[in-house]
Write a protein that holds these residues in place. Structure first.
Motif, PDB file in Angstrom:
ATOM      1  N   LYS A 195      42.703  39.107  28.269  1.00 19.16           N
ATOM      2  CA  LYS A 195      42.492  37.978  27.371  1.00 19.16           C
ATOM      3  C   LYS A 195      43.637  37.018  27.594  1.00 19.16           C
ATOM      4  O   LYS A 195      44.808  37.405  27.556  1.00 19.16           O
ATOM      5  N   ARG A 196      43.327  35.747  27.855  1.00 21.59           N
ATOM      6  CA  ARG A 196      44.349  34.790  28.251  1.00 21.59           C
ATOM      7  C   ARG A 196      44.262  33.545  27.362  1.00 21.59           C
ATOM      8  O   ARG A 196      43.180  32.969  27.200  1.00 21.59           O
ATOM      9  N   ARG A 197      45.399  33.130  26.809  1.00 19.51           N
ATOM     10  CA  ARG A 197      45.424  31.917  25.991  1.00 19.51           C
ATOM     11  C   ARG A 197      45.158  30.703  26.863  1.00 19.51           C
ATOM     12  O   ARG A 197      45.715  30.569  27.948  1.00 19.51           O
ATOM     13  N   ARG A 198      44.305  29.812  26.384  1.00 25.25           N
ATOM     14  CA  ARG A 198      43.978  28.600  27.120  1.00 25.25           C
ATOM     15  C   ARG A 198      44.770  27.420  26.566  1.00 25.25           C
ATOM     16  O   ARG A 198      45.249  27.464  25.433  1.00 25.25           O
ATOM     17  N   ALA A 199      44.916  26.396  27.373  1.00 23.33           N
ATOM     18  CA  ALA A 199      45.616  25.201  26.926  1.00 23.33           C
ATOM     19  C   ALA A 199      44.858  24.580  25.759  1.00 23.33           C
ATOM     20  O   ALA A 199      43.625  24.582  25.739  1.00 23.33           O
ATOM     21  N   PRO A 200      45.560  24.057  24.749  1.00 24.15           N
ATOM     22  CA  PRO A 200      44.875  23.453  23.599  1.00 24.15           C
ATOM     23  C   PRO A 200      43.945  22.325  24.035  1.00 24.15           C
ATOM     24  O   PRO A 200      44.286  21.509  24.894  1.00 24.15           O
ATOM     25  N   ASP A 201      42.754  22.301  23.457  1.00 19.33           N
ATOM     26  CA  ASP A 201      41.813  21.214  23.719  1.00 19.33           C
ATOM     27  C   ASP A 201      40.990  20.981  22.462  1.00 19.33           C
ATOM     28  O   ASP A 201      41.303  21.498  21.393  1.00 19.33           O
ATOM     29  N   ALA A 202      39.923  20.211  22.602  1.00 20.27           N
ATOM     30  CA  ALA A 202      39.144  19.814  21.424  1.00 20.27           C
ATOM     31  C   ALA A 202      38.067  20.826  21.064  1.00 20.27           C
ATOM     32  O   ALA A 202      37.286  20.589  20.146  1.00 20.27           O
ATOM     33  N   THR A 203      38.023  21.958  21.759  1.00 23.79           N
ATOM     34  CA  THR A 203      36.995  22.958  21.482  1.00 23.79           C
ATOM     35  C   THR A 203      37.558  24.020  20.536  1.00 23.79           C
ATOM     36  O   THR A 203      38.772  24.108  20.336  1.00 23.79           O
ATOM     37  N   PRO A 204      36.695  24.861  19.965  1.00 25.26           N
ATOM     38  CA  PRO A 204      37.191  25.919  19.075  1.00 25.26           C
ATOM     39  C   PRO A 204      37.772  27.114  19.830  1.00 25.26           C
ATOM     40  O   PRO A 204      38.272  28.042  19.212  1.00 25.26           O
ATOM     41  N   HIS A 205      37.758  27.094  21.142  1.00 25.54           N
ATOM     42  CA  HIS A 205      38.206  28.241  21.920  1.00 25.54           C
ATOM     43  C   HIS A 205      39.722  28.231  22.083  1.00 25.54           C
ATOM     44  O   HIS A 205      40.306  27.214  22.458  1.00 25.54           O
ATOM     45  N   THR A 206      40.351  29.357  21.816  1.00 22.68           N
ATOM     46  CA  THR A 206      41.793  29.485  22.006  1.00 22.68           C
ATOM     47  C   THR A 206      42.133  30.470  23.123  1.00 22.68           C
ATOM     48  O   THR A 206      43.252  30.447  23.636  1.00 22.68           O
ATOM     49  N   HIS A 207      41.181  31.336  23.473  1.00 31.02           N
ATOM     50  CA  HIS A 207      41.432  32.333  24.501  1.00 31.02           C
ATOM     51  C   HIS A 207      40.225  32.453  25.438  1.00 31.02           C
ATOM     52  O   HIS A 207      39.087  32.219  25.025  1.00 31.02           O
ATOM     53  N   ASP A 208      40.505  32.818  26.669  1.00 26.44           N
ATOM     54  CA  ASP A 208      39.469  33.143  27.647  1.00 26.44           C
ATOM     55  C   ASP A 208      39.610  34.600  28.053  1.00 26.44           C
ATOM     56  O   ASP A 208      40.673  35.217  27.881  1.00 26.44           O
ATOM     57  N   ARG A 209      38.539  35.134  28.602  1.00 26.77           N
ATOM     58  CA  ARG A 209      38.574  36.444  29.228  1.00 26.77           C
ATOM     59  C   ARG A 209      38.483  36.238  30.728  1.00 26.77           C
ATOM     60  O   ARG A 209      37.626  35.488  31.204  1.00 26.77           O
ATOM     61  N   VAL A 210      39.368  36.892  31.474  1.00 30.22           N
ATOM     62  CA  VAL A 210      39.440  36.688  32.917  1.00 30.22           C
ATOM     63  C   VAL A 210      39.329  38.040  33.624  1.00 30.22           C
ATOM     64  O   VAL A 210      40.024  39.005  33.276  1.00 30.22           O
ATOM     65  N   LEU A 211      38.455  38.084  34.616  1.00 31.86           N
ATOM     66  CA  LEU A 211      38.307  39.251  35.467  1.00 31.86           C
ATOM     67  C   LEU A 211      38.495  38.830  36.921  1.00 31.86           C
ATOM     68  O   LEU A 211      37.835  37.902  37.396  1.00 31.86           O
ATOM     69  N   ARG A 212      39.423  39.478  37.591  1.00 28.94           N
ATOM     70  CA  ARG A 212      39.566  39.310  39.036  1.00 28.94           C
ATOM     71  C   ARG A 212      39.610  40.699  39.656  1.00 28.94           C
ATOM     72  O   ARG A 212      40.438  41.540  39.279  1.00 28.94           O
ATOM     73  N   ALA A 213      38.711  40.933  40.583  1.00 23.65           N
ATOM     74  CA  ALA A 213      38.630  42.251  41.223  1.00 23.65           C
ATOM     75  C   ALA A 213      38.343  42.074  42.702  1.00 23.65           C
ATOM     76  O   ALA A 213      37.721  41.091  43.126  1.00 23.65           O
ATOM     77  N   THR A 214      38.803  43.022  43.489  1.00 23.15           N
ATOM     78  CA  THR A 214      38.545  42.995  44.934  1.00 23.15           C
ATOM     79  C   THR A 214      37.733  44.215  45.341  1.00 23.15           C
ATOM     80  O   THR A 214      37.924  45.317  44.813  1.00 23.15           O
ATOM     81  N   ARG A 215      36.816  43.948  46.259  1.00 20.79           N
ATOM     82  CA  ARG A 215      36.017  45.045  46.807  1.00 20.79           C
ATOM     83  C   ARG A 215      36.778  45.674  47.974  1.00 20.79           C
ATOM     84  O   ARG A 215      37.344  44.957  48.809  1.00 20.79           O
ATOM     85  N   ASP A 216      36.798  46.996  48.013  1.00 17.47           N
ATOM     86  CA  ASP A 216      37.545  47.667  49.070  1.00 17.47           C
ATOM     87  C   ASP A 216      36.978  47.305  50.435  1.00 17.47           C
ATOM     88  O   ASP A 216      35.744  47.184  50.600  1.00 17.47           O
ATOM     89  N   PRO A 217      37.841  47.092  51.432  1.00 13.11           N
ATOM     90  CA  PRO A 217      37.332  46.831  52.783  1.00 13.11           C
ATOM     91  C   PRO A 217      36.668  48.072  53.340  1.00 13.11           C
ATOM     92  O   PRO A 217      36.900  49.198  52.862  1.00 13.11           O
ATOM     93  N   ILE A 218      35.849  47.864  54.340  1.00  7.62           N
ATOM     94  CA  ILE A 218      35.162  49.004  54.958  1.00  7.62           C
ATOM     95  C   ILE A 218      36.181  49.865  55.711  1.00  7.62           C
ATOM     96  O   ILE A 218      37.043  49.355  56.406  1.00  7.62           O
TER      97      ILE A 218
END
Length: 218
Positions: A195-218
């Protein structure tokens, strides 16, 4: 797709309520819904790439990238500028037409990725930002990542939203980034799941959810 500003969020709510008034299901994966939204204004988004994309992808070796729900094209254009071979796909014809006028380096595709899934193991990067991911189609995105490739997904933290924020939108029908991480299974390494805090803006959102994953090489 970049985050909505306050005016756009109001327009999305109006479209959903309009559907409900006419007895139609509110479906944020429906092409008509998004076409009406883009047609309502000459430009919906800022034209800047998502900060999460810039933060997480800068420094990766460029390859083949798929931007799902590319909207007016800001993320895809930024990736192309970093040397990626980019395909941007969106369900809204108006969005794709606008994006195509911005940059000819990107392959712009007007399509519904839930109906026509991307080719399996075809992309070194699959990036999805603030796009509703239907639970039953989430596997399409995972399978599109090539061995050694990266999956990057950003969504609003739904705990920020009051009940009924978008009438007719049931979060249970869609997969959040954290839930998507649980579907990856063996052969994947999760680098970011937070869960990551987002920069203040005009929307009601204060946090985002971020997923970064890598697939194993062959």
């Amino acid at each position: 797709m970049t985050a909505f500003d306050a005016a756009t969020e109001a327009r999305v709510s109006d479209l959903v309520l309009g559907d409900r008034r006419h007895g139609l299901p509110a479906d944020v994966t429906d092409a008509r819904f998004w076409d009406e939204m883009y047609d309502s204004r000459e430009q919906i988004f800022s034209g800047n790439p998502n900060p999460v994309l810039v933060t997480e992808i800068s420094g990766l070796t460029p390859g083949r990238a798929l931007d799902v729900g590319c909207g007016e094209g800001a993320d895809a254009v930024w990736l192309a500028g970093q040397g990626w071979q980019v395909t941007g796909v969106d369900i809204a014809r108006t969005a794709i037409d606008r994006a195509a006028r911005r940059d000819s380096r990107v392959t712009w595709v007007h399509a519904d990725w839930t109906v026509t899934p991307p080719h399996a193991e075809a992309f070194d990067l699959v990036t999805v930002h603030f796009v509703p991911i239907p639970r039953r189609h989430a596997r399409n995105l995972i399978d599109a990542v090539a061995p050694g490739g990266t999956l990057l997904v950003t969504g609003h933290d739904l705990s920020d939203l009051p009940a009924g924020h978008i009438p007719g939108f049931d979060p249970a029908d869609y997969v959040e980034p954290a839930a998507l991480a649980e579907q990856l299974g063996d052969g994947w390494t999760v680098l970011v799941d937070e869960k990551r805090r987002r920069a203040p803006d005009a929307t009601p959102h204060t946090h985002d959810r971020v997923l970064r994953a890598t697939r194993d090489p062959i």
